[in-house]
Design an enzyme around this catalytic site. Sequence first.
Site, short mmCIF file in Angstrom:
data_model
loop_
_atom_site.label_atom_id
_atom_site.label_comp_id
_atom_site.label_asym_id
_atom_site.label_seq_id
_atom_site.Cartn_x
_atom_site.Cartn_y
_atom_site.Cartn_z
N GLU A 189 37.44 2.80 68.31
CA GLU A 189 37.59 3.76 67.21
C GLU A 189 36.68 3.40 66.05
OE1 GLU A 189 39.17 6.51 67.19
OE2 GLU A 189 40.69 6.39 68.76
N ARG A 233 33.55 5.77 64.95
CA ARG A 233 33.72 6.45 63.66
C ARG A 233 32.93 5.77 62.55
NH1 ARG A 233 39.59 9.33 63.45
NH2 ARG A 233 40.22 8.93 65.58
N ASP A 257 37.58 10.07 79.54
CA ASP A 257 36.56 11.04 79.13
C ASP A 257 35.17 10.50 78.81
OD1 ASP A 257 37.60 9.82 76.85
OD2 ASP A 257 38.20 11.68 75.86
N GLU A 284 36.59 19.07 70.56
CA GLU A 284 35.85 19.06 71.82
C GLU A 284 35.32 20.42 72.26
OE1 GLU A 284 38.71 17.45 71.31
OE2 GLU A 284 37.85 15.43 71.22
#
Length: 610
Positions: free
Chosen positions: A243, A247, A375, A512
């Site tokens: 993360e 980010r 993903d 997405e």
Amino acid sequence: MLGQFRKDYVALNLPSTSADSDINRRWPKRRLWRWWNQLSRFQRSVVYMLILAACLTALYFLPGTQPIWSPNNGKLNSLLDKDNITPALSLLPPKKAQPLENSLDNEEPVKDRYMNNDTQNKKPVLNKGNLDLHGETVTSNVGQIHSPPREGVKFSGPSNERQSAIVAAFRHAWKGYKKFAWGHDHLKPITGTFHDWFNLGLTIVDSLDTIYIMGLAEEFAEAREWVATSLHFDVNRDVNLFEVTIRVLGSLLSSYHLSGDRMFLDKAVDLGTRLLPCFNSDSGVPYSDVNLATRKAHSPKWSPDSSTSEVTTIQLEFRDLSRCTGDPQFEDSAAKVSLHVHTLEKSDGLVPIFINANTGHFRSYSTITLGARGDSYYEYLLKQWIQTGRTIDYLRDDFIEAISGVTKHLTRRTAQNKFLFVGELLAGGKDFKQKMDHLTCYLPGTLALGVHNGLPQEHMQLAEDLMTTCYQMYAQQPTFLAPEITYFNINEGTTGDIVVKTNDAHNLLRPEFVESLWYMYQVTGNQTYQEWGWHIFQAFEKFTKVANGYTSIGNVRNPLNTRPRDMMESFFLSETLKYLYLLFSDDPNILSLDKYVLNSEAHPLPIYDT
Ligand SMILES: *[C@@H]1O[C@H](CO)[C@@H](O)[C@H](O)[C@H]1NC(C)=O
Ligand SMILES: *[C@@H]1O[C@H](CO)[C@@H](O)[C@H](O)[C@H]1NC(C)=O
């Protein structure tokens, strides 16, 4: 249905220069170009001489320059010319430069580094060649050691009503965040409070490049100021490697590349160095968490394993950090993980969602999915291949194999309208579950990006079919917003395609699908994708906008009872609004797919030659 656009995919496939001109053919030629064509040969010569004179003047004022990365890679020399970095003149008011508290090196004072007085008062002469916004402007300066001063890339702000509406949405969100949550990770817009996760001012950091791309000078100045003076990584708290990488590290690197402001790179180096201990496991597969102050890394509290997508979705950022600094350890550590996963046994390219950092093996019998925890493994296979100038073949091959695996094992059609969807395999591949996370709607965009880079045409058919399905996830809800998870009806002879369970009916303002809309529009030019994006934006406006920002909602199935959740995630500003803004752009090269690769959090990073 594909008809006329098929030709374009083919033409778009390989050499990036012809791809550029091909894209341009679909849009009106720029006025400048027309003007140029009308000039006589003599007039053009005069212009050339003026440009040359301006270049020489600029070079004269430059301090000596040193290439800091591989001398073989010309592109990088100009990109990484670390003594010659000046901020984007348009967006950074000079007053905002502050001494860096966490400066990692003891070069010349910050003021000189960012606010080179010589270049500050001059009009920019050349764009930085390989980060150029417009395919048709100067690129000849690339590769010379005496590169021009580093200018930020210029963005001119919204150019039409839809883009202005997205900017207005961004400012509304930003205003609420600033008022109630400034310096904290997330805004809780309904109670007017905040939420902290990593204590890293996530919303500010994640928004930096969106703000820059939207051309919001004032907001960029205040965000930059906060990062320079108040963003400290000496936080005694466990953070999640993945993360924070996508980010924070990703955004700092993007902001550095776009604005040319070296402060962002210094911050990125500090952070990257604190994240490195994650890789000190027996296998080199990183632990999921690390304490940024003590630099102790470990597996998640709830499991001995790391998530497959997490350990394989840090490579773009760590590689870029190495390329920017000349320090190979970031890229080496992260690239090794990809290479290791490449050697593991898979079923037709598909991977289980858990991997053990100590043994380096997948957890057998874990789920196979292109949704949560699976993903972006697939996404970064393709994007790393693109980032490295399409030179690392195994990445492309693993991606192609995985997409065949998806087609073979994971796709089904619904009973009534034959919508194609991507399901999941449970228990190590034994049971098929007709469930699709909204997260999986990134896939069509990634497939289109692959086709744009020369991957098989049949990926485009898969992408278009999945776009239709993802759009239905939105369109079939009375709020016109998709739920977090959708189930599909595959029982032949029955009616209905889509089923949403109560516990899955929330919408977190996720990006997405609008991400895929942007890629599909970039690659096909089909304006239907813009229309779809506009409908979805209207739904966000109607059902998630509140007085002080935008909120996640708990229920997309009932317009009269949406159950607001009082949370505005940083990805709404970083990704959702950025992709919408890009989707509505009149300039097809606003972020050229041939120059940038966007990380998993929508932060653009430069494409290298190797
Ligand atoms: C820039 O340089 C000029 C002359 O060298 C000097 O007078 C001026 O104060 C400088 N400006 C800044 C902002 O440092
Ligand atoms: C544009 O996309 C839509 C949705 O997939 C499709 O129905 C339409 O035929 C496409 N238009 C063209 C010109 O290909």
